[in-house]
Design a protein around this motif. Structure first.
Motif, mmCIF file in Angstrom:
data_model
loop_
_atom_site.group_PDB
_atom_site.id
_atom_site.type_symbol
_atom_site.label_atom_id
_atom_site.label_comp_id
_atom_site.label_asym_id
_atom_site.label_seq_id
_atom_site.Cartn_x
_atom_site.Cartn_y
_atom_site.Cartn_z
ATOM 1 N N GLY A 38 -0.548 8.143 -4.176
ATOM 2 C CA GLY A 38 -1.731 7.795 -4.946
ATOM 3 C C GLY A 38 -2.116 8.818 -5.995
ATOM 4 O O GLY A 38 -3.281 8.927 -6.352
ATOM 5 N N MET A 69 0.810 -1.218 0.000
ATOM 6 C CA MET A 69 0.000 0.000 0.000
ATOM 7 C C MET A 69 0.844 1.270 0.000
ATOM 8 O O MET A 69 0.445 2.282 0.527
ATOM 9 C CB MET A 69 -0.898 0.021 1.243
ATOM 10 C CG MET A 69 -2.040 -0.928 1.199
ATOM 11 S SD MET A 69 -3.162 -0.594 2.557
ATOM 12 C CE MET A 69 -4.277 -1.958 2.333
ATOM 13 N N SER A 120 -14.873 1.052 -0.477
ATOM 14 C CA SER A 120 -15.258 1.282 -1.865
ATOM 15 C C SER A 120 -15.026 2.746 -2.215
ATOM 16 O O SER A 120 -14.826 3.593 -1.337
ATOM 17 C CB SER A 120 -16.730 0.927 -2.086
ATOM 18 O OG SER A 120 -17.570 1.834 -1.388
ATOM 19 N N ALA A 121 -15.087 3.045 -3.503
ATOM 20 C CA ALA A 121 -14.816 4.411 -3.945
ATOM 21 C C ALA A 121 -15.932 5.386 -3.575
ATOM 22 O O ALA A 121 -15.691 6.585 -3.418
ATOM 23 C CB ALA A 121 -14.600 4.432 -5.464
ATOM 24 N N LEU A 176 -7.051 0.378 8.239
ATOM 25 C CA LEU A 176 -8.158 0.202 7.317
ATOM 26 C C LEU A 176 -9.452 0.542 8.036
ATOM 27 O O LEU A 176 -9.656 0.197 9.198
ATOM 28 C CB LEU A 176 -8.202 -1.250 6.818
ATOM 29 C CG LEU A 176 -6.985 -1.682 5.995
ATOM 30 C CD1 LEU A 176 -7.176 -3.110 5.517
ATOM 31 C CD2 LEU A 176 -6.753 -0.756 4.817
ATOM 32 N N ALA A 188 -9.482 4.812 -2.130
ATOM 33 C CA ALA A 188 -10.363 3.774 -1.597
ATOM 34 C C ALA A 188 -9.598 2.476 -1.391
ATOM 35 O O ALA A 188 -9.771 1.779 -0.387
ATOM 36 C CB ALA A 188 -11.539 3.553 -2.551
ATOM 37 N N ALA A 189 -8.732 2.142 -2.334
ATOM 38 C CA ALA A 189 -7.926 0.925 -2.219
ATOM 39 C C ALA A 189 -6.985 1.005 -1.024
ATOM 40 O O ALA A 189 -6.772 0.017 -0.308
ATOM 41 C CB ALA A 189 -7.134 0.696 -3.503
ATOM 42 N N GLU A 190 -6.429 2.181 -0.791
ATOM 43 C CA GLU A 190 -5.519 2.355 0.329
ATOM 44 C C GLU A 190 -6.238 2.210 1.666
ATOM 45 O O GLU A 190 -5.692 1.668 2.626
ATOM 46 C CB GLU A 190 -4.852 3.735 0.250
ATOM 47 C CG GLU A 190 -4.052 3.986 -1.001
ATOM 48 C CD GLU A 190 -2.763 3.174 -1.060
ATOM 49 O OE1 GLU A 190 -2.468 2.454 -0.090
ATOM 50 O OE2 GLU A 190 -2.049 3.267 -2.059
ATOM 51 N N TYR A 191 -7.468 2.695 1.731
ATOM 52 C CA TYR A 191 -8.227 2.653 2.976
ATOM 53 C C TYR A 191 -9.026 1.360 3.150
ATOM 54 O O TYR A 191 -9.596 1.113 4.213
ATOM 55 C CB TYR A 191 -9.190 3.845 3.044
ATOM 56 C CG TYR A 191 -8.509 5.154 3.362
ATOM 57 C CD1 TYR A 191 -7.840 5.333 4.570
ATOM 58 C CD2 TYR A 191 -8.530 6.213 2.459
ATOM 59 C CE1 TYR A 191 -7.225 6.532 4.870
ATOM 60 C CE2 TYR A 191 -7.913 7.410 2.748
ATOM 61 C CZ TYR A 191 -7.263 7.566 3.960
ATOM 62 O OH TYR A 191 -6.639 8.753 4.248
ATOM 63 N N GLY A 192 -9.112 0.544 2.107
ATOM 64 C CA GLY A 192 -9.848 -0.702 2.211
ATOM 65 C C GLY A 192 -11.349 -0.526 2.180
ATOM 66 O O GLY A 192 -12.092 -1.274 2.837
ATOM 67 N N PRO A 219 -10.789 6.030 -6.482
ATOM 68 C CA PRO A 219 -10.485 4.587 -6.454
ATOM 69 C C PRO A 219 -9.133 4.274 -5.814
ATOM 70 O O PRO A 219 -8.998 3.299 -5.080
ATOM 71 C CB PRO A 219 -10.499 4.200 -7.942
ATOM 72 C CG PRO A 219 -11.425 5.191 -8.573
ATOM 73 C CD PRO A 219 -11.144 6.479 -7.860
ATOM 74 N N THR A 220 -8.131 5.112 -6.092
ATOM 75 C CA THR A 220 -6.806 4.870 -5.515
ATOM 76 C C THR A 220 -6.834 5.018 -4.003
ATOM 77 O O THR A 220 -6.326 4.166 -3.265
ATOM 78 C CB THR A 220 -5.768 5.845 -6.102
ATOM 79 O OG1 THR A 220 -5.671 5.636 -7.511
ATOM 80 C CG2 THR A 220 -4.402 5.627 -5.473
#
Length: 236
Positions: A234, A1, A51-52, A9, A45-49, A42-43
């Motif tokens: 990100g 990450m 959805s966008a 998360l 969101a992926a880092e935080y676990g 989206p980027t």
């Protein structure tokens, strides 16, 4: 990450949007999200676990506060403050807050002022323990509650809006240097002066305090510009 690994998360709960917004504010304060850089939902969101969707909603909340701005088909750019912006915010706050502090000194009771001491002491405690979110929240409460003693709700609302737009970004380095503790201690000193009833001295102390805050802004801005290339997270 990447560099966001250390963030916890966020669990999916009822108030996920608010949790994400608070996490993003923390990232702004810590300097992990850099002014002028565009971040995609989206980027992040992926880092935080998550959805966008809650990230986009949270970013829209921050946009309404003036902390970020939407960039069509790309994401959100962290608002960048110029030296002129900082000077203008300081000037407006000075025009409002300095004379109001003098008026409150003349009209508020000792009990009303002493009631704010726990908040002033919490600002110092938060600065000492490096709790940046706690520092800013306590600082916000102290100043707005103190101004509220003047009895003008619109004045308090105006200053609250100015504070949101002139929020200190990237406080981590300043906290580690101990710079925030000195600024924090100015709040308890201000209370002591006001309780003594010296309106002129209170106004002068408030003038120096705002100048000190402006200096912190400038120092943080220079540090952000110096380290930005190696700290963008990100970004697209």
């Amino acid at each position: 990450m990447s560099e966001l690994q250390s963030r916890k998360l966020i669990p999916v709960q009822e108030h996920l949007r608010d949790q994400v917004a608070n996490a993003l504010r923390a990232a702004l304060i810590a300097g992990e999200l850099q002014p002028g850089v565009i971040y995609s939902a989206p980027t992040l969101a992926a880092e935080y676990g998550v959805s966008a969707t809650p990230v986009r909603e949270a970013m829209l909340d921050l946009a309404r506060e003036g902390l970020v701005e939407a960039v069509r088909n790309k994401g959100f750019r962290v608002t960048e403050l110029s030296e002129r912006d900082l000077d203008e915010y300081t000037e407006i706050r000075s025009l409002i807050e300095i004379p109001t502090i003098g008026r409150v000194t003349r009209t508020a009771s000792r009990e009303q002022l002493e009631a704010l001491r726990p908040v002033a002491e919490e600002i110092v405690a938060a600065a000492r323990r490096g709790d940046l979110i706690g520092y800013l929240e306590s600082d916000r409460r102290f100043h707005l509650d103190l101004l509220a003693l003047a009895g003008n709700a619109r004045l308090v609302e105006t200053v609250a809006g100015l504070r949101k737009r002139s929020r200190l970004y990237g406080l981590t380095d300043l906290s580690q240097e101990g710079s925030l503790v000195g600024s924090a201690q100015e709040h308890t000193a201000l209370l002591d002066i006001m309780i003594e009833g010296d309106a002129e001295a209170a106004e002068e102390h408030m003038r120096r305090h705002l100048a000190h805050v402006r200096t912190l802004w400038a120092a943080r801005k220079r540090e952000a510009e110096r380290t930005a290339p190696s700290r963008r997270l990100g970004a697209h």
